[in-house]
Design a protein around this motif. Structure first.
Motif, PDB file in Angstrom:
ATOM      1  N   HIS A  89       0.835  -1.210   0.000  1.00 11.72           N
ATOM      2  CA  HIS A  89       0.000   0.000   0.000  1.00 11.72           C
ATOM      3  C   HIS A  89       0.869   1.260   0.000  1.00 11.72           C
ATOM      4  CE1 HIS A  89      -2.484  -3.220   1.765  1.00 11.72           C
ATOM      5  NE2 HIS A  89      -3.423  -2.674   1.021  1.00 11.72           N
ATOM      6  N   PHE A  90       1.963   1.200  -0.736  1.00 13.17           N
ATOM      7  CA  PHE A  90       2.965   2.262  -0.688  1.00 13.17           C
ATOM      8  C   PHE A  90       2.384   3.632  -1.048  1.00 13.17           C
ATOM      9  CE2 PHE A  90       6.690   4.671  -2.147  1.00 13.17           C
ATOM     10  CZ  PHE A  90       7.493   4.534  -1.028  1.00 13.17           C
ATOM     11  N   SER A  91       1.577   3.701  -2.069  1.00 13.44           N
ATOM     12  CA  SER A  91       1.013   4.997  -2.474  1.00 13.44           C
ATOM     13  C   SER A  91       0.156   5.604  -1.372  1.00 13.44           C
ATOM     14  CB  SER A  91       0.190   4.847  -3.754  1.00 13.44           C
ATOM     15  OG  SER A  91       1.043   4.477  -4.810  1.00 13.44           O
ATOM     16  N   ARG A  92      -0.583   4.768  -0.658  1.00 18.35           N
ATOM     17  CA  ARG A  92      -1.379   5.267   0.469  1.00 18.35           C
ATOM     18  C   ARG A  92      -0.479   5.686   1.626  1.00 18.35           C
ATOM     19  NH1 ARG A  92      -5.228   0.585   1.256  1.00 18.35           N
ATOM     20  NH2 ARG A  92      -5.277   1.362   3.388  1.00 18.35           N
ATOM     21  N   CYS A  93       0.650   5.021   1.774  1.00 21.39           N
ATOM     22  CA  CYS A  93       1.593   5.380   2.842  1.00 21.39           C
ATOM     23  C   CYS A  93       2.093   6.816   2.675  1.00 21.39           C
ATOM     24  CB  CYS A  93       2.792   4.430   2.845  1.00 21.39           C
ATOM     25  SG  CYS A  93       2.423   2.779   3.436  1.00 21.39           S
ATOM     26  N   LEU A  94       2.261   7.228   1.436  1.00 17.73           N
ATOM     27  CA  LEU A  94       2.788   8.563   1.161  1.00 17.73           C
ATOM     28  C   LEU A  94       1.867   9.657   1.698  1.00 17.73           C
ATOM     29  CD1 LEU A  94       4.019   8.093  -2.495  1.00 17.73           C
ATOM     30  CD2 LEU A  94       5.266   7.790  -0.357  1.00 17.73           C
ATOM     31  N   ARG A  95       0.584   9.364   1.814  1.00 14.98           N
ATOM     32  CA  ARG A  95      -0.380  10.347   2.308  1.00 14.98           C
ATOM     33  C   ARG A  95      -0.474  10.360   3.827  1.00 14.98           C
ATOM     34  NH1 ARG A  95      -2.855   8.200  -2.393  1.00 14.98           N
ATOM     35  NH2 ARG A  95      -4.173   6.775  -1.212  1.00 14.98           N
ATOM     36  N   SER A  96       0.216   9.452   4.479  1.00 12.68           N
ATOM     37  CA  SER A  96       0.192   9.381   5.938  1.00 12.68           C
ATOM     38  C   SER A  96       1.235  10.328   6.532  1.00 12.68           C
ATOM     39  CB  SER A  96       0.504   7.953   6.400  1.00 12.68           C
ATOM     40  OG  SER A  96       0.690   7.914   7.803  1.00 12.68           O
ATOM     41  N   ALA A  97       0.856  11.025   7.588  1.00 15.36           N
ATOM     42  CA  ALA A  97       1.795  11.915   8.279  1.00 15.36           C
ATOM     43  C   ALA A  97       2.947  11.130   8.918  1.00 15.36           C
ATOM     44  CB  ALA A  97       1.055  12.719   9.348  1.00 15.36           C
ATOM     45  N   VAL A  98       2.760   9.856   9.139  1.00 15.28           N
ATOM     46  CA  VAL A  98       3.781   9.026   9.782  1.00 15.28           C
ATOM     47  C   VAL A  98       4.901   8.662   8.803  1.00 15.28           C
ATOM     48  CG1 VAL A  98       4.174   6.937  11.163  1.00 15.28           C
ATOM     49  CG2 VAL A  98       1.974   8.093  11.283  1.00 15.28           C
ATOM     50  N   PHE A  99       4.630   8.700   7.506  1.00 17.76           N
ATOM     51  CA  PHE A  99       5.614   8.299   6.499  1.00 17.76           C
ATOM     52  C   PHE A  99       6.945   9.026   6.672  1.00 17.76           C
ATOM     53  CE2 PHE A  99       7.674   8.903   2.370  1.00 17.76           C
ATOM     54  CZ  PHE A  99       7.909   7.590   2.023  1.00 17.76           C
ATOM     55  N   VAL A 100       6.901  10.318   6.907  1.00 17.15           N
ATOM     56  CA  VAL A 100       8.137  11.106   6.989  1.00 17.15           C
ATOM     57  C   VAL A 100       8.930  10.817   8.261  1.00 17.15           C
ATOM     58  CG1 VAL A 100       7.254  12.920   5.484  1.00 17.15           C
ATOM     59  CG2 VAL A 100       6.939  13.113   7.961  1.00 17.15           C
ATOM     60  N   ARG A 101       8.345  10.076   9.199  1.00 20.81           N
ATOM     61  CA  ARG A 101       9.046   9.709  10.435  1.00 20.81           C
ATOM     62  C   ARG A 101       9.815   8.401  10.309  1.00 20.81           C
ATOM     63  NH1 ARG A 101       4.123  10.257  14.439  1.00 20.81           N
ATOM     64  NH2 ARG A 101       5.328   8.715  15.596  1.00 20.81           N
ATOM     65  N   LEU A 102       9.685   7.733   9.168  1.00 20.22           N
ATOM     66  CA  LEU A 102      10.407   6.468   8.987  1.00 20.22           C
ATOM     67  C   LEU A 102      11.910   6.693   9.064  1.00 20.22           C
ATOM     68  CD1 LEU A 102       8.561   4.758   6.001  1.00 20.22           C
ATOM     69  CD2 LEU A 102       8.632   3.966   8.370  1.00 20.22           C
ATOM     70  N   PRO A 103      12.622   5.829   9.779  1.00 24.25           N
ATOM     71  CA  PRO A 103      14.081   5.899   9.756  1.00 24.25           C
ATOM     72  C   PRO A 103      14.587   5.568   8.347  1.00 24.25           C
ATOM     73  CG  PRO A 103      13.310   4.519  11.580  1.00 24.25           C
ATOM     74  CD  PRO A 103      12.124   4.807  10.703  1.00 24.25           C
ATOM     75  N   PRO A 104      15.758   6.085   7.976  1.00 27.69           N
ATOM     76  CA  PRO A 104      16.299   5.819   6.636  1.00 27.69           C
ATOM     77  C   PRO A 104      16.365   4.334   6.291  1.00 27.69           C
ATOM     78  CG  PRO A 104      17.647   7.447   7.771  1.00 27.69           C
ATOM     79  CD  PRO A 104      16.642   6.946   8.766  1.00 27.69           C
ATOM     80  N   ALA A 105      16.747   3.514   7.248  1.00 28.74           N
ATOM     81  CA  ALA A 105      16.869   2.078   6.973  1.00 28.74           C
ATOM     82  C   ALA A 105      15.526   1.470   6.575  1.00 28.74           C
ATOM     83  CB  ALA A 105      17.439   1.353   8.180  1.00 28.74           C
ATOM     84  N   TRP A 106      14.456   1.884   7.249  1.00 31.91           N
ATOM     85  CA  TRP A 106      13.137   1.339   6.912  1.00 31.91           C
ATOM     86  C   TRP A 106      12.660   1.835   5.557  1.00 31.91           C
ATOM     87  CZ3 TRP A 106      11.103  -2.901   8.019  1.00 31.91           C
ATOM     88  CH2 TRP A 106      11.233  -3.485   9.276  1.00 31.91           C
ATOM     89  N   LEU A 107      12.924   3.085   5.249  1.00 28.79           N
ATOM     90  CA  LEU A 107      12.544   3.597   3.936  1.00 28.79           C
ATOM     91  C   LEU A 107      13.257   2.800   2.845  1.00 28.79           C
ATOM     92  CD1 LEU A 107      11.035   5.597   2.165  1.00 28.79           C
ATOM     93  CD2 LEU A 107      12.950   7.184   2.468  1.00 28.79           C
ATOM     94  N   GLY A 108      14.538   2.559   3.053  1.00 26.75           N
ATOM     95  CA  GLY A 108      15.296   1.760   2.089  1.00 26.75           C
ATOM     96  C   GLY A 108      14.757   0.347   1.950  1.00 26.75           C
ATOM     97  N   ARG A 109      14.400  -0.266   3.063  1.00 27.00           N
ATOM     98  CA  ARG A 109      13.847  -1.625   3.006  1.00 27.00           C
ATOM     99  C   ARG A 109      12.531  -1.649   2.250  1.00 27.00           C
ATOM    100  NH1 ARG A 109      14.387  -4.965   8.543  1.00 27.00           N
ATOM    101  NH2 ARG A 109      13.009  -6.299   7.306  1.00 27.00           N
ATOM    102  N   LEU A 110      11.682  -0.644   2.487  1.00 26.53           N
ATOM    103  CA  LEU A 110      10.407  -0.589   1.771  1.00 26.53           C
ATOM    104  C   LEU A 110      10.626  -0.455   0.264  1.00 26.53           C
ATOM    105  CD1 LEU A 110       8.092   1.636   3.999  1.00 26.53           C
ATOM    106  CD2 LEU A 110       7.884  -0.813   3.530  1.00 26.53           C
ATOM    107  N   LEU A 111      11.556   0.412  -0.104  1.00 25.37           N
ATOM    108  CA  LEU A 111      11.804   0.641  -1.530  1.00 25.37           C
ATOM    109  C   LEU A 111      12.411  -0.581  -2.222  1.00 25.37           C
ATOM    110  CD1 LEU A 111      13.046   4.324  -1.443  1.00 25.37           C
ATOM    111  CD2 LEU A 111      10.801   3.468  -2.154  1.00 25.37           C
ATOM    112  N   ARG A 112      13.099  -1.431  -1.457  1.00 27.35           N
ATOM    113  CA  ARG A 112      13.691  -2.650  -2.012  1.00 27.35           C
ATOM    114  C   ARG A 112      12.791  -3.873  -1.857  1.00 27.35           C
ATOM    115  NH1 ARG A 112      17.881  -0.507   0.893  1.00 27.35           N
ATOM    116  NH2 ARG A 112      17.680  -2.092   2.501  1.00 27.35           N
ATOM    117  N   HIS A 113      11.673  -3.711  -1.171  1.00 29.99           N
ATOM    118  CA  HIS A 113      10.808  -4.853  -0.860  1.00 29.99           C
ATOM    119  C   HIS A 113      10.276  -5.503  -2.142  1.00 29.99           C
ATOM    120  CE1 HIS A 113       7.498  -7.158   0.882  1.00 29.99           C
ATOM    121  NE2 HIS A 113       8.168  -7.066   2.018  1.00 29.99           N
ATOM    122  N   GLU A 114      10.332  -6.812  -2.187  1.00 32.90           N
ATOM    123  CA  GLU A 114       9.882  -7.532  -3.385  1.00 32.90           C
ATOM    124  C   GLU A 114       8.392  -7.365  -3.649  1.00 32.90           C
ATOM    125  OE1 GLU A 114       9.084 -11.969  -1.548  1.00 32.90           O
ATOM    126  OE2 GLU A 114      11.044 -11.522  -2.378  1.00 32.90           O
TER     127      GLU A 114
END
Length: 140
Positions: A89-114
């Motif tokens: 649900h990545f596109s919906r995540c972008l609209r969440s205020a919590v998205f910008v609080r993700l640590p860099p490592a988690w953002l990277g993992r999400l972007l690499r997620h299969e």
């Protein structure tokens, strides 16, 4: 002799309700504190009950909050569920205020997620720019 617990009334209420009644009901804004409290005091049953409840009622805000705020608690199964949900649900995540609080490592993992689902590469670029602009010191 009094024992001081460093926890909010809401966290203590959730904990006592679980210990004496076996039920878990926690609002989104208290999830990190309750999980941290349960982890600190080795209340593994409470951690597991919250994890089960969160997985059954997972939404974008909850998934991102778990990833952003509970990173060091070693909640492997819950983190895996939240990571997969956020990737789907990545596109919906972008609209969440919590998205910008993700640590860099988690953002990277999400972007690499299969299982990452996005409409276009522009969505990914916009996500990175939004996340980057939201945090001080992210230029380093």
């Amino acid at each position: 002799r009094a024992v001081r617990l460093d926890a909010s009334a809401a966290t203590l209420e959730v904990t006592l309700r679980y210990l004496y009644g076996g039920t878990v009901s926690v609002s989104l804004d208290h999830i990190p504190e309750v999980l941290q409290f349960a982890h600190l005091y080795a209340l593994t049953g409470l951690e597991a009950a919250i994890g089960t409840s969160m997985c059954e009622h997972l939404d974008v805000d909850t998934a991102l909050l778990i990833l952003a705020e509970c990173d060091l608690l070693n909640l492997v199964e819950l983190e895996a569920e939240c990571e997969a949900y956020a990737a789907r649900h990545f596109s919906r995540c972008l609209r969440s205020a919590v998205f910008v609080r993700l640590p860099p490592a988690w953002l990277g993992r999400l972007l690499r997620h299969e299982g990452l689902v996005v409409e276009s590469e522009e969505v990914v670029l916009e996500a990175l720019l939004t996340w980057h602009r939201a945090g001080p010191g992210r230029d380093e």
